[in-house]
Design a protein around this motif. Structure first.
Motif, PDB file in Angstrom:
ATOM      1  N   GLU A 163       0.835  -1.204   0.000  1.00 17.45           N
ATOM      2  CA  GLU A 163       0.000   0.000   0.000  1.00 17.45           C
ATOM      3  C   GLU A 163       0.869   1.253   0.000  1.00 17.45           C
ATOM      4  O   GLU A 163       0.672   2.169  -0.806  1.00 17.45           O
ATOM      5  CB  GLU A 163      -0.909   0.006   1.228  1.00 17.45           C
ATOM      6  N   ARG A 216       1.221   3.591  -3.286  1.00 14.42           N
ATOM      7  CA  ARG A 216       0.744   4.964  -3.130  1.00 14.42           C
ATOM      8  C   ARG A 216       1.800   5.960  -3.623  1.00 14.42           C
ATOM      9  O   ARG A 216       1.495   6.921  -4.318  1.00 14.42           O
ATOM     10  CB  ARG A 216       0.414   5.218  -1.663  1.00 14.42           C
ATOM     11  N   LYS A 217       3.060   5.714  -3.284  1.00 11.82           N
ATOM     12  CA  LYS A 217       4.148   6.601  -3.726  1.00 11.82           C
ATOM     13  C   LYS A 217       4.355   6.496  -5.232  1.00 11.82           C
ATOM     14  O   LYS A 217       4.528   7.507  -5.917  1.00 11.82           O
ATOM     15  CB  LYS A 217       5.446   6.287  -2.996  1.00 11.82           C
ATOM     16  N   ASP A 226      -2.185  10.770  -7.878  1.00 13.40           N
ATOM     17  CA  ASP A 226      -2.727  10.654  -6.530  1.00 13.40           C
ATOM     18  C   ASP A 226      -4.164  11.142  -6.413  1.00 13.40           C
ATOM     19  O   ASP A 226      -4.888  10.696  -5.552  1.00 13.40           O
ATOM     20  CB  ASP A 226      -1.823  11.285  -5.472  1.00 13.40           C
ATOM     21  N   THR A 275      -6.828   5.632  -5.652  1.00 16.79           N
ATOM     22  CA  THR A 275      -6.838   5.456  -4.208  1.00 16.79           C
ATOM     23  C   THR A 275      -6.302   4.059  -3.913  1.00 16.79           C
ATOM     24  O   THR A 275      -6.721   3.088  -4.551  1.00 16.79           O
ATOM     25  CB  THR A 275      -8.271   5.579  -3.651  1.00 16.79           C
ATOM     26  N   VAL A 276      -5.387   3.957  -2.956  1.00 14.84           N
ATOM     27  CA  VAL A 276      -4.776   2.677  -2.601  1.00 14.84           C
ATOM     28  C   VAL A 276      -4.994   2.422  -1.117  1.00 14.84           C
ATOM     29  O   VAL A 276      -4.787   3.311  -0.291  1.00 14.84           O
ATOM     30  CB  VAL A 276      -3.259   2.687  -2.890  1.00 14.84           C
ATOM     31  N   ASP A 277      -5.422   1.209  -0.791  1.00 10.31           N
ATOM     32  CA  ASP A 277      -5.494   0.806   0.604  1.00 10.31           C
ATOM     33  C   ASP A 277      -5.126  -0.664   0.711  1.00 10.31           C
ATOM     34  O   ASP A 277      -4.771  -1.289  -0.277  1.00 10.31           O
ATOM     35  CB  ASP A 277      -6.846   1.127   1.235  1.00 10.31           C
TER      36      ASP A 277
END
Length: 171
Positions: free
Chosen positions: A23, A27-28, A36, A40-42
């Motif tokens: 995650e 995300r980076k 970004d 969306t990342v989780d």
């Protein structure tokens, strides 16, 4: 989650090692491509026994050693109803993949995380480093970085189309 973003959920067994590392890294990689606001990342685990706990300290140390910050992570369990919120669900290994597919509604996009690493063999998994030493976490982080770069690259290509928010792309 932003209702207009493409949503990715990375899943491992307990959500304290592999999936939170993925995650943070993904995300980076997404942010580095200027996505970004579009992605969306989780992350989550197939099991719930670590819910609310921070990332394994060895995972956090491996991340910190490469300039990532995983300090905000708290473990949670993947729930069937999340399929309505996720466009892409990525399993770290075949055991997680089977568990996720048992929960998945028809048409859900559920795959192995390393399927986005162009150098990885078909069916490659991210092994669980939990019962190993610090070196195992570093090796896992390298696998995660390669797959995250591949996925972020594919997302950048697809989401930079003229109207990226009109429909979620199938990768």
């Amino acid at each position: 989650m932003d209702a207009m973003s493409y949503r990715v959920c990375v899943v491992c067994l307990g959500n304290i090692c592999r999936s939170p590392m993925a995650e943070v890294v993904l995300r980076k990689a997404v942010a580095d491509r200027g996505l970004d606001g579009l992605v969306t990342v989780d992350s989550a685990g197939t099991g719930g026994w670590h819910q609310g706990r921070p990332m394994d300290e060895r995972a956090a140390e491996a991340l910190a050693g490469r300039g990532y910050d995983g300090s905000a992570h708290r473990a949670r369990q993947f729930l069937r109803e999340w399929y309505g919120q996720a466009d892409l669900v990525l399993a770290m290994d075949r055991e997680n993949l089977r568990a996720l597919r048992r929960l998945a509604p028809p048409g859900a996009d559920v795959r192995l995380f390393r399927s986005f690493d162009p150098a990885a063999p078909e069916g490659a998994e991210v092994p669980d480093p939990y019962y190993g030493d610090h070196e195992g976490f570093t090796e896992v982080l390298e696998m995660i970085e390669a797959a995250a770069e591949g996925l972020a690259g594919e997302l950048a290509e697809r989401l930079r189309a003229p109207h990226p928010r009109e429909s979620a792309p199938r990768l």
